[in-house]
Design a protein around this motif. Sequence first.
Motif, PDB file in Angstrom:
ATOM      1  N   GLN A 230     -10.952  -9.075  -4.582  1.00 40.27           N
ATOM      2  CA  GLN A 230      -9.708  -9.612  -5.155  1.00 40.27           C
ATOM      3  C   GLN A 230      -8.818 -10.139  -4.025  1.00 40.27           C
ATOM      4  O   GLN A 230      -8.657  -9.487  -2.999  1.00 40.27           O
ATOM      5  CB  GLN A 230      -8.949  -8.498  -5.894  1.00 40.27           C
ATOM      6  CG  GLN A 230      -9.780  -7.704  -6.878  1.00 40.27           C
ATOM      7  CD  GLN A 230      -9.778  -8.305  -8.262  1.00 40.27           C
ATOM      8  OE1 GLN A 230      -9.061  -9.263  -8.542  1.00 40.27           O
ATOM      9  NE2 GLN A 230     -10.581  -7.750  -9.150  1.00 40.27           N
ATOM     10  N   HIS A 231      -8.242 -11.327  -4.255  1.00 37.11           N
ATOM     11  CA  HIS A 231      -7.367 -11.932  -3.239  1.00 37.11           C
ATOM     12  C   HIS A 231      -6.098 -12.464  -3.894  1.00 37.11           C
ATOM     13  O   HIS A 231      -6.055 -12.688  -5.106  1.00 37.11           O
ATOM     14  CB  HIS A 231      -8.063 -13.101  -2.539  1.00 37.11           C
ATOM     15  CG  HIS A 231      -9.461 -12.817  -2.098  1.00 37.11           C
ATOM     16  ND1 HIS A 231      -9.763 -12.164  -0.925  1.00 37.11           N
ATOM     17  CD2 HIS A 231     -10.665 -13.081  -2.680  1.00 37.11           C
ATOM     18  CE1 HIS A 231     -11.079 -12.054  -0.811  1.00 37.11           C
ATOM     19  NE2 HIS A 231     -11.651 -12.601  -1.865  1.00 37.11           N
ATOM     20  N   MET A 232      -5.081 -12.734  -3.046  1.00 40.14           N
ATOM     21  CA  MET A 232      -3.891 -13.467  -3.485  1.00 40.14           C
ATOM     22  C   MET A 232      -3.649 -14.604  -2.511  1.00 40.14           C
ATOM     23  O   MET A 232      -3.742 -14.418  -1.287  1.00 40.14           O
ATOM     24  CB  MET A 232      -2.658 -12.564  -3.539  1.00 40.14           C
ATOM     25  CG  MET A 232      -2.626 -11.683  -4.760  1.00 40.14           C
ATOM     26  SD  MET A 232      -0.980 -11.060  -5.151  1.00 40.14           S
ATOM     27  CE  MET A 232      -0.340 -12.384  -6.156  1.00 40.14           C
ATOM     28  N   LEU A 233      -3.362 -15.782  -3.064  1.00 47.60           N
ATOM     29  CA  LEU A 233      -3.053 -16.961  -2.256  1.00 47.60           C
ATOM     30  C   LEU A 233      -1.542 -17.137  -2.265  1.00 47.60           C
ATOM     31  O   LEU A 233      -0.952 -17.445  -3.306  1.00 47.60           O
ATOM     32  CB  LEU A 233      -3.761 -18.186  -2.835  1.00 47.60           C
ATOM     33  CG  LEU A 233      -3.615 -19.497  -2.065  1.00 47.60           C
ATOM     34  CD1 LEU A 233      -4.183 -19.376  -0.659  1.00 47.60           C
ATOM     35  CD2 LEU A 233      -4.316 -20.628  -2.800  1.00 47.60           C
ATOM     36  N   VAL A 234      -0.905 -16.907  -1.108  1.00 47.89           N
ATOM     37  CA  VAL A 234       0.561 -17.031  -0.998  1.00 47.89           C
ATOM     38  C   VAL A 234       0.840 -18.244  -0.139  1.00 47.89           C
ATOM     39  O   VAL A 234       0.631 -18.212   1.085  1.00 47.89           O
ATOM     40  CB  VAL A 234       1.189 -15.766  -0.369  1.00 47.89           C
ATOM     41  CG1 VAL A 234       2.705 -15.845  -0.445  1.00 47.89           C
ATOM     42  CG2 VAL A 234       0.680 -14.512  -1.047  1.00 47.89           C
ATOM     43  N   GLY A 235       1.269 -19.343  -0.768  1.00 51.06           N
ATOM     44  CA  GLY A 235       1.444 -20.583  -0.022  1.00 51.06           C
ATOM     45  C   GLY A 235       0.095 -21.033   0.520  1.00 51.06           C
ATOM     46  O   GLY A 235      -0.838 -21.279  -0.224  1.00 51.06           O
ATOM     47  N   THR A 261       4.879 -11.117   1.125  1.00 55.39           N
ATOM     48  CA  THR A 261       5.531 -11.570  -0.117  1.00 55.39           C
ATOM     49  C   THR A 261       7.006 -11.157  -0.128  1.00 55.39           C
ATOM     50  O   THR A 261       7.859 -11.903  -0.609  1.00 55.39           O
ATOM     51  CB  THR A 261       4.819 -11.009  -1.369  1.00 55.39           C
ATOM     52  OG1 THR A 261       4.687  -9.592  -1.252  1.00 55.39           O
ATOM     53  CG2 THR A 261       3.459 -11.643  -1.549  1.00 55.39           C
ATOM     54  N   ARG A 262       7.322  -9.952   0.423  1.00 54.72           N
ATOM     55  CA  ARG A 262       8.731  -9.529   0.494  1.00 54.72           C
ATOM     56  C   ARG A 262       9.532 -10.456   1.399  1.00 54.72           C
ATOM     57  O   ARG A 262      10.644 -10.876   1.070  1.00 54.72           O
ATOM     58  CB  ARG A 262       8.824  -8.081   1.004  1.00 54.72           C
ATOM     59  CG  ARG A 262       8.731  -7.042  -0.102  1.00 54.72           C
ATOM     60  CD  ARG A 262       9.297  -5.698   0.336  1.00 54.72           C
ATOM     61  NE  ARG A 262       8.515  -5.131   1.435  1.00 54.72           N
ATOM     62  CZ  ARG A 262       7.531  -4.239   1.263  1.00 54.72           C
ATOM     63  NH1 ARG A 262       7.232  -3.815   0.047  1.00 54.72           N
ATOM     64  NH2 ARG A 262       6.858  -3.763   2.290  1.00 54.72           N
ATOM     65  N   ASP A 263       8.948 -10.821   2.566  1.00 50.43           N
ATOM     66  CA  ASP A 263       9.633 -11.741   3.491  1.00 50.43           C
ATOM     67  C   ASP A 263       9.842 -13.102   2.844  1.00 50.43           C
ATOM     68  O   ASP A 263      10.905 -13.720   2.990  1.00 50.43           O
ATOM     69  CB  ASP A 263       8.805 -11.906   4.777  1.00 50.43           C
ATOM     70  CG  ASP A 263       8.800 -10.640   5.632  1.00 50.43           C
ATOM     71  OD1 ASP A 263       9.631  -9.739   5.340  1.00 50.43           O
ATOM     72  OD2 ASP A 263       7.966 -10.538   6.555  1.00 50.43           O
ATOM     73  N   THR A 264       8.826 -13.563   2.118  1.00 51.73           N
ATOM     74  CA  THR A 264       8.932 -14.870   1.443  1.00 51.73           C
ATOM     75  C   THR A 264      10.049 -14.838   0.397  1.00 51.73           C
ATOM     76  O   THR A 264      10.851 -15.776   0.298  1.00 51.73           O
ATOM     77  CB  THR A 264       7.586 -15.239   0.766  1.00 51.73           C
ATOM     78  OG1 THR A 264       6.551 -15.172   1.735  1.00 51.73           O
ATOM     79  CG2 THR A 264       7.628 -16.627   0.165  1.00 51.73           C
ATOM     80  N   MET A 265      10.115 -13.761  -0.389  1.00 56.62           N
ATOM     81  CA  MET A 265      11.165 -13.618  -1.406  1.00 56.62           C
ATOM     82  C   MET A 265      12.543 -13.598  -0.748  1.00 56.62           C
ATOM     83  O   MET A 265      13.500 -14.209  -1.242  1.00 56.62           O
ATOM     84  CB  MET A 265      10.962 -12.326  -2.209  1.00 56.62           C
ATOM     85  CG  MET A 265       9.860 -12.414  -3.246  1.00 56.62           C
ATOM     86  SD  MET A 265      10.184 -13.625  -4.538  1.00 56.62           S
ATOM     87  CE  MET A 265      11.566 -12.853  -5.364  1.00 56.62           C
ATOM     88  N   ARG A 266      12.657 -12.890   0.397  1.00 58.10           N
ATOM     89  CA  ARG A 266      13.949 -12.795   1.089  1.00 58.10           C
ATOM     90  C   ARG A 266      14.388 -14.174   1.568  1.00 58.10           C
ATOM     91  O   ARG A 266      15.551 -14.547   1.418  1.00 58.10           O
ATOM     92  CB  ARG A 266      13.835 -11.814   2.261  1.00 58.10           C
ATOM     93  CG  ARG A 266      15.175 -11.268   2.729  1.00 58.10           C
ATOM     94  CD  ARG A 266      15.020 -10.195   3.801  1.00 58.10           C
ATOM     95  NE  ARG A 266      14.332  -9.017   3.317  1.00 58.10           N
ATOM     96  CZ  ARG A 266      13.181  -8.569   3.785  1.00 58.10           C
ATOM     97  NH1 ARG A 266      12.564  -9.191   4.771  1.00 58.10           N
ATOM     98  NH2 ARG A 266      12.621  -7.480   3.288  1.00 58.10           N
ATOM     99  N   ARG A 267      13.457 -14.935   2.110  1.00 55.49           N
ATOM    100  CA  ARG A 267      13.806 -16.283   2.575  1.00 55.49           C
ATOM    101  C   ARG A 267      14.282 -17.159   1.420  1.00 55.49           C
ATOM    102  O   ARG A 267      15.252 -17.904   1.544  1.00 55.49           O
ATOM    103  CB  ARG A 267      12.589 -16.947   3.244  1.00 55.49           C
ATOM    104  CG  ARG A 267      12.337 -16.486   4.661  1.00 55.49           C
ATOM    105  CD  ARG A 267      11.405 -17.446   5.404  1.00 55.49           C
ATOM    106  NE  ARG A 267      10.125 -17.615   4.753  1.00 55.49           N
ATOM    107  CZ  ARG A 267       9.092 -16.784   4.939  1.00 55.49           C
ATOM    108  NH1 ARG A 267       9.218 -15.731   5.735  1.00 55.49           N
ATOM    109  NH2 ARG A 267       7.945 -16.991   4.325  1.00 55.49           N
TER     110      ARG A 267
END
Length: 933
Positions: A230-235, A261-267
């Motif tokens: 199982q994978h997730m593609l973030v950007g 994902t937390r850093d991305t949400m914060r940005r």
Amino acid sequence: MSSPAERYAAARRRAAQASAFPALDEFARDLGFDLDDFQREACESLERGSGVLVCAPTGAGKTVVGEFAVHLALRGRPGKPAAAEGDEGPATRRKCFYTTPIKALSNQKYHDLVDRYGAEQVGLLTGDNAINGDAPVVVMTTEVLRNMLYAGSATLEGLAYVVMDEVHYLADRFRGGVWEEVIIHLPASVTLVSLSATVSNAEEFADWLVTVRGETAVVVSEHRPVPLWQHMLVGKRMFDLFHDADAARKHDVHPELLRYTRDTMRRLELGEGRSAGPGGGRRGPRWRGPMRPDIVDRLDREGLLPAILFIFSRAGCDAAVQQCLAAGLRLTSPEERAEIRRVVESRVTAIPGEDLSVLGYWEWLDGLERGLAAHHAGMLPAFKEVVEELFVRGLVKAVFATETLALGINMPARCVVLERLVKFNGEAHVDLTPGEYTQLTGRAGRRGIDVEGHAVVVWAPETDPRHVAGLASTRTYPLRSSFRPSYNMAVNLVGTVGAEPARALLESSFAQFQADRSVVGLARQVQRNTETMEAYGAEAACHHGDFDEYFALRVAIADRERAIARQGQTQRKAAAVASLERLRVGDVIRVPSGRRAGLAVVLDPATGGFGEPRPLVLTQDRWAGRVSPGDFTTPAEVLTRIRVPKHFNHRSPAARRDLAAAVSGTGLDRHGGRRGGRSRQAAGEDHRLTQLRAELRRHPCHACPDREEHARWAERRRRLERDTEELRQRVAGRTGSLARTFDRIVALLTARGYLTADGEVTDAGRMLGRIWTEADLLVAECLRRGVWDGLSPAELAAAVSVVVFEARRDVDERASLPRGAVADAVDETLKLWSDIEADEAARGLAVTREPDFGFAWPIYRWARGEALAKVLASGHQIDGEMPAGDFVRWARQVVDLLGQLADSGGASAELRSTARQAIGAVNRGVLAYHAAA
């Protein structure tokens, strides 16, 4: 390498297995691969004479067990050798029926078995095809077997095994009941092989199978033959969802993925915060996920093709292919492109050239040659079959599909991508369930080809990796029965076994089995609630007086206030309805509230129809559509009148602009003066309410300083009493619920002359017993009343379409009908439906669905020989013309019903002849291709 002693011991074990299970040994020798433990266990149970339920993940090889049942049937009676050549007699001839939920699966399984056993040994029976139906092995859809059982078909003679592939379909709310009917009605001598996806209540389902079918072995395997990562593609970054197998078992998400994902949400949040400040005109960064062509390109570079990318929208699938073409993606070699074109051209020769251009053939072929395709129910079936064949052969590398592919034929991939975890279920956008997630990702990993499969979820701000981990780790989902008695089932049961035995058969269904089991839990909850209510009652006790009596007064006051408010609403709605019924073309009114608030001119008063008036209006904002009484908090008042052109086309932007300008030109205020106060009786003026309030103030508990505390406990007890009463009703409703529904259906059929008072089936009942459609009783009533007599073939096709067609989404306005005989026949059908609906409602039965006019024009034009382009454009769709796949699917259902009319003993000779002519008129062009295939 093993020692000689170990090899000798293994040989001894194999010899012991071969002597204990000779048929299995014979079967396994021809397979070309070793059986997995669960396959061997299930096959051994079968050879011992037991029924079997096999639950295993998609792609695990469940069908091997079904194929072993085929082998046993062809081999002869248990304990007897296969008949010598030329010596096969009726004593040794046994049959196996292999049932599947959909025709595509039946066709595929038929070809698989023909390749193994030869065409003379295998038959196929679906709604469209009948090939060698008397063969010892027949592949069929489940409905075909159900119909055989009710008709007492001679084909059932010698039946020894029935394989029910994808038996978890019995949870399907539209067709699931058919599986239970078959399981209940199969003769006791038949051994049942049930193949299911992994379900969490396999033991419960098996317990039921034991009660209705006798000994049944349960074989459950959670093991996937090809491991799934199982994978997730973030950007642009791909992360593993779990660090290792141990983390997957504990649902522990990979820490690096969580951090990123937390850093991305914060940005994202910081960017939005900056833009929201004073003078922050510039918008903050908005999340843009990876583009679809980039995802496919990434999978190609990482060696993860072929892939299925699930997009829960037909338009989205088509758009994805176009985006990849626009981006210049090419995934195929020149040799592959040549082979693709050869396959495509050989498959579409039967489709007329002018139809191909309407169907978007050239764009579709361009995508295929580049290794890209869509796959969804809106596509022409011929096109879908080509996509399936090319994908299985590895020529098409990326397929954008809706979730229907997960339930379809065998199309495994190396990788599966989920663009979103939300889908539209026909009524609302809902989250994917663990079962749906498992089914979709189960396509990843091709046995014998891939070492491992991969599932990729595309991240978005609303996607929580921990939620995905929960979906990925929850392997199973419960099987829930969707069985309920129908009119057709009732007359068939009564005709076959009699009324009382029929009730007993219904009581033995899985639906009733589950209902009776759930009663135990409900009864325990009732007991717990009763004890809790006693505790609440003690807390609510007041030393000033009877607090129950005081609290009852408070409840009575609240009920009275609500009743007065409802009465006012009812009066206001009645006034709004009456005012809308008086409107005429050209009246200018004010819509007081909602999205369409403002001035509007009436284009079509829509009076004299069914239900509430819904006039067609044009607002001064150029919106044209129907308004309902719900849009009017006060009666619609005619402010002035303007002239509406005689043949005004509200779909023309220019016409809408000119008329909207005339509405604005009246000079009337858009919103009007706000009226103060409501014309309803003030609550204090109600005599009964005044009386109750006086009694409340006089009650001794009113003076208690702890009054509100006591009231809170009393309110808790009242809510719990209400919940407990509901539970008691559910207990009473579930015990024998199906038998009660059956009794109501029998009473209705008796009143309408399909059954006699003594429980005998009449001629009309026998005719109803041969009608297989959701609206079976309505079709039978139309036949009895001669509603469809005297129609031409095209008119008959249009008239019967209204009882089979169901629009994918609700459309505000009812579709138009061809004038004359079709409109008259449909009008009579509506009257009969209204009569049936009232009868059903009076008896507490589920109501027959209202006829839908949306397919009448397309099938009418098609049956008259008009061009496909014109036919598809005449569909009553919200978003443009009718998709070709939908047209073919509904046309087939119309043909199916016409076929039933052509064979019906309740139809006149003229109607039967017209139905056969209508079938011939419909089976042309894209429909003829399917009939030939």
